[in-house]
Design a protein around this motif. Structure first.
Motif: not given
Lengths: 264, 215, 215
Positions: C11-17, C48-69
């Motif tokens: 329970s301590l190490f349940d993956a974060p949302t 339990g984290c899935e960085p690849a998914k987070a990266i996909a979301t982040l990449t979209r989030r930063y599209e067109g911004r002053g910094v890009r992933l």
């Protein structure tokens, strides 16, 4: 004095300019292939269609001119010149059926390939340098926060350390150097005697050196004798199936540990 | 610069859209090695920009994100969200050999337990630093034993179960005795005759005999 | 460890949302000037984290911004948008002017990797000075690759992650014009007619494929 500096056959001004231009030019070529490519460009045709024969003649004329002007050309330019002369002869003369080797056409085709490849590399190099570059067009984080290393130190000691430490204390007050009749010689028998009672404690890999008599490592002759005896004894113990020996790499410490009973 | 030039420049540098300005501020703050002041932002942005507004929008945009836009004195910078600071740490464990003083102290405790600090010092012939004992206690290799029923009732030290586990011993009695140490060449002298001061009462008969037997 | 402990740990190490994971990846990538690999992200994120998914979301989030992933080989990094480079005179680093020989050598390594020094010389038709290769290695743009399985086992050179990062490339596959060059056969290692010593016969299928693998 003046005569020394006077050219017997003075060059005309235009000759001098031409000569100097050529010097500058030769210096600016990055080798014979580069010179060939530059000459090829003056033909203003596609590299694949151009005449390698004409190119060879151009190059040879260039070298000849340099020779007349007594310009020193680097050896690789001259090597290329002789190769082009050979190519030229192959292209001009009917093939000699008694001679093996590639045809003039093959050689010319390869030269064309080399020139085209060099030209292509030049193009992509320019394209590459023309790209957006980090530190010029785009930037990394200005204040990177380095990962902080939290280092925890775990101390460790072996049973042998403990026993030796204790032995050191117990013998400190009245230390008497280890004296034997043959004072610099250790024997396998003695090493065995020394190791047998201890070996049961060597559950972990321990350095063979630890089993040498205390203090013997300080004296070259004693160290060699003890090392040999201890090593021989360890081989004996291994033969008896009481220990295992390992050395992780060449000249690494030799380590031993007891064999568990079920293996015996 | 002529008037014409000035006019030309002004039209060339018509202020970018608010969204564009936000991108610009974002990029500058990201790449800058130091916090950037409003004045400096104004200097670096095209003419007519309003960095204060862009900062306000950006601050909101980064609220609750992994990084935040924070104000430092009169300047602005991106910083990791404080609750994620732990991600910037990496734990490493380094194994180090115990110091000679610690090994000797540990050995004395193991062979002579329960033993007082004064006794340890007497056996070692040098004083034992508080740090050495603390280290061994912290490693859970020694612990406090009963107090001695002697004047001052000094505390004693004994080895722990953890110590026995680490060294693969069933009990401290399994430690090789003096005779074995000597046979092993680890103890290559005779104890001086008449030295019977060893505080070894706790050790078992056999081993005790070993320890003080001359051969 | 008891069952209770295990449950507690789980329970301590349940993956974060997913949102939390995104913040974490954002913070780690923001904090680093170097690209961070997926593996390193995994190491640093809670179990339990899935960085690849987070990266996909982040990449979209930063599209067109002053910094890009951006992706660099198997790693990711935030970089300012290239169109805003003109705002960064202050951050611009003077890149040492590269000689023509160095630039050409770099291009040859990038397009022909893994490539030996002899092959570079063959392509340029001139010897490569040690200094040129040293300079490129020092700039961290090329590095030693595997030795060639040919007589003499010559060392090869390949480009680095820093090279890809510097020129804004996801992989060597994205080098400008590389497809056309390959189609035209200009990346083949053709031997001069009549030469049968084939120092490089290993080139071809296998190694060519390697080019597209990350090293």
């Amino acid at each position: 004095m003046d005569e020394l500096f006077e050219d017997p056959q003075p060059m005309s001004v235009s000759d001098r300019v031409a000569a100097e231009a050529l010097i500058v030019d030769v210096g600016s070529f990055e080798g014979p292939l580069d010179l060939l490519l530059t000459l090829a460009r003056t033909q203003k045709v596609d590299l694949r269609q151009m005449s390698m024969l004409a190119l060879a003649e151009q190059y040879l004329a260039f070298v000849e001119k340099a020779r007349q002007l007594r310009l020193e050309l680097a050896a690789d330019y001259l090597v290329m010149a002789s190769w082009l002369a050979f190519l030229k002869s192959r292209l001009l003369l009917p093939p000699d059926p008694t001679e093996d080797g590639p045809s003039g056409e093959d050689l010319a085709a390869h030269l064309a390939f080399q020139l085209e490849r060099l030209a292509a590399m030049r193009d992509v190099a320019a394209q590459l340098m023309g790209r957006d570059q980090k530190g010029r067009n785009f930037f990394a984080r200005g204040v990177p926060e380095d990962v902080e290393r939290v280092r925890t130190v775990r101390y460790t000691a072996t049973l042998l350390d403990l026993m030796q430490g204790y032995a050191r204390i117990r013998t400190k007050d009245d230390f008497r150097p280890f004296v034997l009749d043959r004072e610099h010689v250790d024997t396998m028998e003695r090493a065995l005697e020394r190791m047998r009672p201890l070996i049961g404690y060597a559950a972990d890999w321990t350095d063979l050196v630890m089993y040498m008599p205390d203090g013997w490592e300080l004296d070259g002759m004693r160290r060699r004798s003890a090392a040999a005896a201890t090593f021989a004894a360890s081989l004996e113990l291994a033969k008896e199936g009481r220990i295992e020996i390992r050395q992780t790499e060449l000249f690494a410490p030799i380590q031993i540990r007891r064999k568990t009973r079920k293996d015996v | 610069m002529s008037d014409d030039d000035l006019e030309h420049e002004a039209s060339l540098f018509d202020a970018p859209t608010p969204g564009e300005q936000e991108r610009m501020v974002e990029a500058i703050l990201f790449a800058s090695a130091e916090p950037v002041s409003l004045r400096e932002l104004e200097d670096r942005l095209p003419h007519g920009c309003e960095p204060a507004k862009a900062i306000a929008t950006l601050t909101r945009r980064y609220e609750g994100r992994g990084v935040r836009l924070v104000r430092i004195a009169e300047a602005w910078a991106f910083r990791t969200a404080p609750d994620l600071g732990y991600l910037m740490q990496k734990e490493t464990v380094e194994v180090r050999k115990l110091s000679r003083a610690a090994i000797e102290t540990l050995a004395i405790v193991a062979y002579h337990q329960p033993v007082t600090r004064a006794e340890i010092e007497e056996i070692r012939g040098v004083s034992v630093s508080r740090g050495t004992l603390d280290q061994l206690i912290e490693m859970d290799w020694i612990k406090l034993g009963r107090r001695k029923m002697t004047p001052g009732r000094p505390v004693t030290f004994i080895v722990t179960q953890e110590f026995l586990d680490h060294f693969g011993l069933e009990s401290a009695r399994d430690l090789p005795g003096i005779k074995e140490l000597r046979a092993a060449g680890l103890l290559d002298n005779r104890l001086p005759p008449g030295r019977t001061d060893a505080p070894d009462e706790e050790r078992g008969g056999d081993e005790q005999a070993d320890m003080f037997e001359d051969d």
